[in-house]
Design a protein around this motif. Structure first.
Motif, PDB file in Angstrom:
ATOM      1  N   GLY A 190     -10.927 -13.910   3.640  1.00  0.00           N
ATOM      2  CA  GLY A 190     -10.080 -15.262   2.829  1.00  0.00           C
ATOM      3  C   GLY A 190      -9.250 -15.141   2.354  1.00  0.00           C
ATOM      4  N   SER A 191      -9.122 -14.783   1.183  1.00  0.00           N
ATOM      5  CA  SER A 191      -6.857 -15.088   1.403  1.00  0.00           C
ATOM      6  C   SER A 191      -6.921 -13.640   0.996  1.00  0.00           C
ATOM      7  CB  SER A 191      -6.957 -15.810  -0.200  1.00  0.00           C
ATOM      8  OG  SER A 191      -7.244 -15.729  -0.934  1.00  0.00           O
ATOM      9  N   GLY A 192      -7.275 -12.513   1.026  1.00  0.00           N
ATOM     10  CA  GLY A 192      -7.401 -11.603   1.812  1.00  0.00           C
ATOM     11  C   GLY A 192      -6.505 -10.869   0.222  1.00  0.00           C
ATOM     12  N   ASP A 193      -7.007 -11.050  -0.885  1.00  0.00           N
ATOM     13  CA  ASP A 193      -6.298 -10.043  -1.962  1.00  0.00           C
ATOM     14  C   ASP A 193      -7.240  -9.211  -2.446  1.00  0.00           C
ATOM     15  OD1 ASP A 193      -8.795 -12.304  -2.170  1.00  0.00           O
ATOM     16  OD2 ASP A 193      -9.194 -11.290  -4.401  1.00  0.00           O
ATOM     17  N   LEU A 194      -8.172  -8.707  -1.512  1.00  0.00           N
ATOM     18  CA  LEU A 194      -8.974  -7.046  -2.384  1.00  0.00           C
ATOM     19  C   LEU A 194      -8.132  -6.395  -0.879  1.00  0.00           C
ATOM     20  CD1 LEU A 194     -12.525  -7.472  -2.133  1.00  0.00           C
ATOM     21  CD2 LEU A 194     -11.232  -8.222  -3.758  1.00  0.00           C
ATOM     22  N   PRO A 195      -7.904  -6.527   0.301  1.00  0.00           N
ATOM     23  CA  PRO A 195      -6.486  -5.918   1.533  1.00  0.00           C
ATOM     24  C   PRO A 195      -5.383  -5.706   0.914  1.00  0.00           C
ATOM     25  CG  PRO A 195      -8.140  -7.447   2.830  1.00  0.00           C
ATOM     26  CD  PRO A 195      -8.267  -8.045   1.063  1.00  0.00           C
TER      27      PRO A 195
ATOM     28  N   ILE B 156      -2.040   2.808   5.207  1.00  0.00           N
ATOM     29  CA  ILE B 156      -2.870   1.903   5.786  1.00  0.00           C
ATOM     30  C   ILE B 156      -2.534   0.850   6.770  1.00  0.00           C
ATOM     31  CG2 ILE B 156      -4.616   0.301   5.306  1.00  0.00           C
ATOM     32  CD1 ILE B 156      -5.720   2.856   3.943  1.00  0.00           C
ATOM     33  N   ASP B 157      -3.296   0.784   7.988  1.00  0.00           N
ATOM     34  CA  ASP B 157      -2.992  -0.376   9.102  1.00  0.00           C
ATOM     35  C   ASP B 157      -4.340  -0.758   8.589  1.00  0.00           C
ATOM     36  OD1 ASP B 157      -2.677  -1.144  11.025  1.00  0.00           O
ATOM     37  OD2 ASP B 157      -3.119   0.553  12.553  1.00  0.00           O
ATOM     38  N   PHE B 158      -4.366  -2.091   8.435  1.00  0.00           N
ATOM     39  CA  PHE B 158      -5.090  -2.634   7.619  1.00  0.00           C
ATOM     40  C   PHE B 158      -5.029  -4.479   8.607  1.00  0.00           C
ATOM     41  CE2 PHE B 158      -7.845  -3.035   3.455  1.00  0.00           C
ATOM     42  CZ  PHE B 158      -8.689  -3.260   4.208  1.00  0.00           C
ATOM     43  N   VAL B 159      -6.099  -4.614   9.397  1.00  0.00           N
ATOM     44  CA  VAL B 159      -6.844  -5.857   9.839  1.00  0.00           C
ATOM     45  C   VAL B 159      -6.995  -6.639   9.434  1.00  0.00           C
ATOM     46  CG1 VAL B 159      -7.043  -6.858  12.240  1.00  0.00           C
ATOM     47  CG2 VAL B 159      -6.074  -4.721  12.372  1.00  0.00           C
ATOM     48  N   VAL B 160      -6.965  -8.272   8.905  1.00  0.00           N
ATOM     49  CA  VAL B 160      -8.266  -8.458   8.812  1.00  0.00           C
ATOM     50  C   VAL B 160      -8.233  -9.622   9.148  1.00  0.00           C
ATOM     51  CG1 VAL B 160      -7.157  -8.012   6.134  1.00  0.00           C
ATOM     52  CG2 VAL B 160      -6.128 -10.088   6.807  1.00  0.00           C
TER      53      VAL B 160
ATOM     54  N   PRO C 284       2.946  -5.698   4.210  1.00  0.00           N
ATOM     55  CA  PRO C 284       3.894  -5.436   6.247  1.00  0.00           C
ATOM     56  C   PRO C 284       2.202  -4.338   6.505  1.00  0.00           C
ATOM     57  CG  PRO C 284       5.293  -4.029   5.011  1.00  0.00           C
ATOM     58  CD  PRO C 284       4.821  -5.171   3.933  1.00  0.00           C
ATOM     59  N   GLU C 285       1.908  -3.572   6.042  1.00  0.00           N
ATOM     60  CA  GLU C 285       0.453  -2.700   6.519  1.00  0.00           C
ATOM     61  C   GLU C 285      -0.855  -3.664   6.661  1.00  0.00           C
ATOM     62  OE1 GLU C 285       2.430  -0.413   2.613  1.00  0.00           O
ATOM     63  OE2 GLU C 285       1.913  -2.644   3.304  1.00  0.00           O
ATOM     64  N   ILE C 286      -0.701  -4.985   6.495  1.00  0.00           N
ATOM     65  CA  ILE C 286      -1.252  -5.772   6.760  1.00  0.00           C
ATOM     66  C   ILE C 286      -1.058  -6.726   7.689  1.00  0.00           C
ATOM     67  CG2 ILE C 286      -3.551  -7.544   5.658  1.00  0.00           C
ATOM     68  CD1 ILE C 286      -2.682  -6.735   3.196  1.00  0.00           C
TER      69      ILE C 286
END
Length: 256
Positions: A69-74, A88-92, A111-113
């Motif tokens: 979705g809009s990535g608010d949880l990450p 954190i290395d996060f791919v969404v 930038p972690e996302i």
């Protein structure tokens, strides 16, 4: 005609089609962020995920969020990790290009996302390439056999656990969200999809059936109001080394 809550609805949501304008889509994503914030979505996920991240005892953790979705949880997870000096290395990922673009813009200061457009039904990542695989308000879009197949495929990617955050099907939840979306003048898409999402949600029986079809136990937690969280632990959950995921898909770029 009153809804039948004894079985999951198979009626498609507007979000899963094309009958909306770009402006309506952006408005609906804004409304969903409010739902996550005030109706338990974010609280439910963070209450379980954050302790699991801490228990790893690592300075760097890799996560994948499917159907973001809009990535608010990450974003919330990254901000928590920053305070604890955890990298954190996060791919969404999201299948819808406009949705992925919105997630990319909203995570510009994080930038972690990395945001990519991809099909979460066929995640383009090798086995054991992430510590945690997350799916919030995603699984209810699929019929039960497909939901089970997806969880099994997500477990192949996770080193530690798959975390599913979704809706419980119940008449009170259905009529409550109908009233709330009307009272607060939610977008047309959310007014239609929110109640339907509850009809497509899960009872304990549904979760048991998904667990059986997926061939793996699910640890299930109920949360107010009418949320559930399921955790599928990976067979490789004791792994201590981090792997590098090859760049198989291009991240969403800033508008040109």
């Amino acid at each position: 005609m009153f809804p039948n809550f004894s079985m999951r609805s198979v009626e498609p949501e507007l979000m899963d089609g094309v009958d909306y304008t770009p402006e309506e889509l952006v408005a609906s994503l804004s409304d969903i962020r409010l739902v996550n914030r005030f109706l338990g979505g974010r609280r439910t996920l963070l209450r379980h995920l954050l302790p699991m991240i801490e228990q790893l005892g690592r300075k760097r953790v890799r996560l994948l969020d499917l159907g973001t979705g809009s990535g608010d949880l990450p974003v919330a997870i990254v901000e928590w990790a920053r305070k604890r000096k955890i990298e954190i290395d996060f791919v969404v990922i999201d299948l819808n290009r406009r949705v992925a673009r919105e997630a990319h813009l909203l995570s510009a200061e994080h930038p972690e996302i990395s945001t990519v457009q991809a099909d979460a039904r066929r995640p383009p990542f090798p086995p054991r390439s992430f510590d945690f695989v997350l799916a919030s308000l995603f699984l209810h879009h699929f019929e039960t056999p497909e939901a089970a197949r997806l969880i099994a495929s997500f477990a192949d990617i996770a080193r530690v656990a798959v975390v599913i955050n979704d809706l419980r099907r119940h008449p009170i939840a259905y009529y409550s969200i109908k009233a709330l979306t009307w009272m607060f003048r939610a977008s047309r898409m959310v007014r239609y999809d929110a109640a339907l999402s509850v009809q497509r949600g899960f009872t304990d029986h549904d979760v048991d059936e998904i667990s059986r079809l997926a061939g793996m136990p699910l640890q299930v937690f109920r949360h107010f109001p009418y949320r559930f969280l399921a955790i599928a632990s990976s067979v490789d959950s004791s792994a201590s080394s981090l792997q590098t995921v090859p760049s198989l898909i291009q991240p969403v770029q800033e508008p040109g």
